[in-house]
Design a protein around this motif. Structure first.
Motif, mmCIF file in Angstrom:
data_model
loop_
_atom_site.group_PDB
_atom_site.id
_atom_site.type_symbol
_atom_site.label_atom_id
_atom_site.label_comp_id
_atom_site.label_asym_id
_atom_site.label_seq_id
_atom_site.Cartn_x
_atom_site.Cartn_y
_atom_site.Cartn_z
ATOM 1 N N LYS A 228 0.836 -1.194 0.000
ATOM 2 C CA LYS A 228 0.000 0.000 0.000
ATOM 3 C C LYS A 228 0.870 1.242 0.000
ATOM 4 N N SER A 229 0.492 2.227 -0.817
ATOM 5 C CA SER A 229 1.186 3.514 -0.855
ATOM 6 C C SER A 229 0.183 4.642 -0.659
ATOM 7 N N THR A 230 0.619 5.684 0.028
ATOM 8 C CA THR A 230 -0.201 6.868 0.245
ATOM 9 C C THR A 230 0.509 8.090 -0.323
ATOM 10 N N PHE A 231 -0.171 8.772 -1.226
ATOM 11 C CA PHE A 231 0.328 10.021 -1.820
ATOM 12 C C PHE A 231 -0.490 11.176 -1.252
ATOM 13 N N ILE A 232 0.201 12.204 -0.782
ATOM 14 C CA ILE A 232 -0.464 13.377 -0.214
ATOM 15 C C ILE A 232 -0.026 14.613 -0.992
ATOM 16 N N LYS A 233 -1.015 15.419 -1.402
ATOM 17 C CA LYS A 233 -0.745 16.689 -2.091
ATOM 18 C C LYS A 233 -1.329 17.820 -1.262
ATOM 19 N N LYS A 234 -0.510 18.863 -1.047
ATOM 20 C CA LYS A 234 -0.956 20.022 -0.284
ATOM 21 C C LYS A 234 -0.515 21.309 -0.983
ATOM 22 N N THR A 235 -1.348 22.325 -0.868
ATOM 23 C CA THR A 235 -0.991 23.657 -1.328
ATOM 24 C C THR A 235 -1.884 24.659 -0.626
ATOM 25 N N THR A 236 -1.509 25.924 -0.670
ATOM 26 C CA THR A 236 -2.271 26.974 0.003
ATOM 27 C C THR A 236 -2.732 28.004 -1.015
ATOM 28 N N ALA A 237 -4.021 28.297 -1.002
ATOM 29 C CA ALA A 237 -4.578 29.291 -1.915
ATOM 30 C C ALA A 237 -4.331 30.703 -1.385
#
Length: 285
Positions: A228-237
């Motif tokens: 199992k792999s977990t990809f996380i994407k984050k950014t700030t508007a």
């Protein structure tokens, strides 16, 4: 940050791979720019690889006879809003520069569109990357909006966190659908604070949904061969700015073969020679 570099070939030609000993990513050198692989060193590539060229589009009406756009797979940088011109046939070699934390990748001038994209990928932690997208305007003053699309393999579960901000008498959440999306589709579930989208390799019907959250946080969990792999994407508007597609800074498109995790910049009018920038932070476990 220390990292190793290796060179190889793939289904789309030459690639360069960077590893910090915990995670690694590969960038295509003959097309793109594309980040075509992302994984932990003992895991599997979570990104879609279009080995059979299943996803492509004839863009000859704009870019000339015989020109065709190919998804290739992985992560790419586009302009929003979507129309035929956004399918730029980026089928030529790219330039790259290594630095102390990672790699900068960029093609030559995109003709007719009159822009030059750049993607800077940097290690900033054991499991974390900083991905900075830039688009230089080479034409007259105009509005631009950056669109960062990460194309994952289908069959996983996306969780996107909705805004929980207390805005009293004003709305605090938006949900945007495309014409082919159906409310009754059981692959998508909404709760008070989450949007959950499960793609199914047995269900080809496409689906697209968008939303806005100042602090974008999206997770994609995928299993393959017992791992199992977990990809996380984050950014700030940015506050007080306009975002595309009924004010979306997050969008998700999926079918039976791909599951895209997308973020968008604000819309900004920039002069010739100016650069619009949009940054994402990635984790892979």
């Amino acid at each position: 940050m220390e990292y190793s570099v290796s060179y190889g070939t793939s289904y789309i030609g030459r690639i360069i791979t960077l590893s910090n000993g915990t995670i690694e990513f590969s960038v295509s050198l003959d097309v793109g720019p594309r980040i075509i692989s992302l994984k932990t060193v003992d895991g599997f590539n979570v990104m879609y690889e279009d080995v059979q060229d299943c996803v492509n589009k004839d863009c000859s009406k704009i870019y000339g006879e015989g020109e065709k756009w190919h998804i290739y797979g992985g992560h790419r940088l586009w302009l929003s809003p979507e129309d035929l011109s956004t399918y730029y046939p980026d089928n030529n070699p790219v330039c790259y520069e290594l630095n102390k934390n990672g790699i900068l990748v960029y093609p030559k001038r995109w003709q007719l569109v009159e822009v030059q994209p750049q993607i800077l990928i940097e290690f900033i932690g054991k499991n974390q990357l900083k991905v900075t997208h830039k688009m230089k305007n080479l034409g007259p003053k105009r509005e631009l909006c950056l669109w960062a699309l990460t194309v994952m393999k289908a069959g996983g579960t996306l969780t996107y966190y909705l805004s929980a901000k207390d805005t009293v008498l004003l709305p605090n959440r938006n949900i945007v659908l495309w014409p082919y999306s159906r409310w009754e589709d059981t692959r998508v579930k909404l709760t008070d604070n989450k949007l959950i989208a499960k793609s199914d390799t047995r269900v080809p019907n496409p689906y697209k949904i968008g939303a806005y959250n100042k602090n974008l946080h999206a997770e994609y969990v995928l299993e393959e061969d017992g791992k199992k792999s977990t990809f996380i994407k984050k950014t700030t508007a940015l506050d007080n700015e306009i975002y595309p597609d009924y004010h979306c800074n997050f969008e998700c498109y999926f079918s039976d073969i791909i599951h895209e995790v997308e973020s968008l910049s604000h819309i900004k009018k920039i002069d010739k020679g100016q650069v619009l920038e949009h940054t994402e932070f990635w984790d892979i476990y």
